[in-house]
Scaffold this active site. Structure first.
Site, PDB file in Angstrom:
ATOM      1  CD  GLU A 294      -2.956  -1.151   2.280  1.00 58.68           C
ATOM      2  OE1 GLU A 294      -2.965  -0.374   3.245  1.00 58.68           O
ATOM      3  OE2 GLU A 294      -4.023  -2.037   2.366  1.00 58.68           O
TER       4      GLU A 294
ATOM      5  CD  GLU B  13      -4.891  -7.989   1.217  1.00 57.20           C
ATOM      6  OE1 GLU B  13      -5.534  -7.427   2.211  1.00 57.20           O
ATOM      7  OE2 GLU B  13      -3.587  -8.078   1.776  1.00 57.20           O
TER       8      GLU B  13
HETATM    9  C1  XIL Z   1      -6.253  -6.675   8.317  1.00 53.70           C
HETATM   10  C2  XIL Z   1      -6.908  -8.202   9.034  1.00 53.70           C
HETATM   11  O1  XIL Z   1      -7.886  -8.865   8.410  1.00 53.70           O
HETATM   12  C3  XIL Z   1      -7.231  -7.497  10.945  1.00 53.70           C
HETATM   13  O2  XIL Z   1      -7.352  -8.235  10.929  1.00 53.70           O
HETATM   14  C4  XIL Z   1      -6.676  -6.486  10.928  1.00 53.70           C
HETATM   15  O3  XIL Z   1      -6.890  -5.741  11.989  1.00 53.70           O
HETATM   16  C5  XIL Z   1      -6.471  -5.603  10.183  1.00 53.70           C
HETATM   17  O4  XIL Z   1      -5.810  -6.062   9.206  1.00 53.70           O
HETATM   18  N1  XIL Z   1      -5.115  -4.334   3.606  1.00 53.70           N
HETATM   19  C6  XIL Z   1      -4.100  -5.055   3.601  1.00 53.70           C
HETATM   20  C7  XIL Z   1      -4.048  -6.027   5.324  1.00 53.70           C
HETATM   21  O5  XIL Z   1      -2.695  -5.754   3.280  1.00 53.70           O
HETATM   22  O6  XIL Z   1      -3.193  -6.140   6.018  1.00 53.70           O
HETATM   23  C8  XIL Z   1      -5.242  -6.350   6.392  1.00 53.70           C
HETATM   24  O7  XIL Z   1      -5.710  -7.385   7.422  1.00 53.70           O
HETATM   25  C9  XIL Z   1      -6.483  -6.015   4.850  1.00 53.70           C
HETATM   26  C10 XIL Z   1      -5.836  -4.858   4.611  1.00 53.70           C
END
Ligand code: XIL
Length: 389
Positions: free
Chosen positions: A170, A277
């Site tokens: 990001e 994701e």
């Molecule tokens: C999220 C997790 O799923 C949660 O449990 C945590 O509280 C916050 O992070 N983008 C990403 C992930 O790259 O690492 C994030 O994961 C969601 C958004």
């Protein structure tokens, strides 16, 4: 006469049984909606197309049936939280690998790939990495040294057990006007911190694949800025093997056309594309950001949390259709897609129960809260299987 009647009766019964059998076989073969082969698994159905993964937490892996399901369904495991900088090195030089090791070891013993997430991110990272105690950016050389140490120690620890790492997560700004996000690493090191991170990663573990990962990068202008970043990394002579599209999508957003353009545009830079994701938000949603700090503070209202007991059948069906459409696009581009990872295993553990509004009941994944496959699961299985036939 009596004999004739008897014979007719037997013939009739034979005919009736025969047609019943034919009908049952036909039903089994045609696998109508929601009735895909009960035994099929995602990893089997996707074989030859791309790897199917899931984000997991270590505690899931010692619960018998859950662990069995994870082993059976997925080719690749990403630690959802336990390989982030805050977890691995909360204080300078203090490394905690045990929880991430649980996932790496489970993956190794079940013939699964382990994916590292993530080495450099402005969230879930300790402040000391790039800031002094008074919150000022560290001098460039100190920031660089901390980045190098973190990447080198972490990658050396998992060397030989990892397929690839999200080296930077990001880093691109969400607004149209700005290129890179204003982060502690950028303020300390400068705009080349991304190049430096990939250089450190390349020497720490030459066998691991190196990825850049972000959300909403299927859409312009973030898409164009991602292409710029990938080209700058290549021009700087650093190795990068793949780009991650997080895929935090919604029932009606983005369009499959936009997803497709994102995939082909990113792949045209020569990178493999990873959907890293994937989930589909079914709840009312303002905006499209997946920035974890864009969370509403106030408690969810009834309108914001409409399906607390179950998802209405109509929406359940819409979700299944949405997953079908998404997987059709992904399969069309399977030659450039290396892996499709879901962000979680079942609805109950999804981060979307707390994002962007806290405390909701969401239904974004393929398994329900009791780990039962949903219509969306069968729809994905069928889409994957249809490609093979
Ligand atoms: C999220 C997790 O799923 C949660 O449990 C945590 O509280 C916050 O992070 N983008 C990403 C992930 O790259 O690492 C994030 O994961 C969601 C958004």
């Amino acid at each position: 006469m009596a004999k004739a009647i008897g014979t007719t009766r037997v013939q009739f019964l034979r005919l009736a049984c025969g047609s019943l059998l034919v009908a049952v076989i036909a039903m089994m073969k045609s696998t109508p909606a929601g009735a895909a082969d009960e035994q099929a698994t995602l990893r089997e159905a996707a074989k030859g197309a791309f790897l199917i993964g899931a984000a997991v937490r270590p505690d899931l892996l010692d619960r018998g049936p859950t662990a069995d399901l994870i082993a059976a369904q997925f080719d690749a495991l990403t630690p959802e939280n336990v390989a982030k900088p805050m977890e691995l090195q909360p204080r300078p030089g203090e490394f905690h690998f045990d929880r991430a090791d649980v996932i790496a070891d489970f993956a190794a013993s079940h013939g699964q790939q382990f994916i590292g997430h993530t080495l450099c991110w402005h969230q879930q990272a300790p402040a000391w990495l790039f800031q002094s105690a008074d919150g000022k950016p560290l001098p460039r050389e100190e920031g660089l040294a901390n980045l190098r140490t973190h990447i080198t120690e972490v990658m050396s620890h998992f060397r030989g057990r990892v397929r690839g790492w999200d080296v930077v997560n990001e880093a691109i700004d969400d607004t149209d006007a700005k290129y890179l996000r204003d982060t502690p690493a950028l303020r300390s090191i400068g705009e080349d911190y991304i190049i430096q991170a990939f250089k450190f990663a390349q020497s720490a573990d030459p066998d691991a694949e190196l990825y850049y990962n972000d959300y909403n990068n299927e859409l312009g202008p973030k898409l164009q800025k991602t292409v710029r970043l990938l080209n700058e990394l290549k021009a700087a002579g650093v190795r990068i093997d793949g780009v991650g599209m997080q895929g935090h999508w919604q029932i009606g957003w983005p369009s499959t056309g936009e997803i497709e353009t994102g995939i082909t545009t990113l792949a045209a830079t020569g990178m493999k594309v990873h959907i890293t994701e994937l989930d589909v938000d079914v709840l009312p949603r303002k905006g499209t950001s997946a920035n974890i700090t864009d969370v509403q503070r106030a408690a969810a209202t009834t309108q914001e949390n409409p399906y607390i007991t179950e998802l209405p059948a109509e929406l359940q069906q819409k979700l299944a259709e949405r997953y079908q459409q998404i997987f059709k696009v992904l399969l069309k581009h399977k030659d450039v897609i290396d892996r499709v990872t879901f962000w979680g295993v079942n609805d109950g553990m999804s981060w979307l129960n707390d994002f962007p509004v806290r405390g909701r009941t969401n239904y974004p994944l393929l398994f329900d809260r009791g780990y039962q496959p949903k219509p969306a699961f069968f729809s994905v299985i069928r889409t994957l299987q249809d490609r093979a036939s």
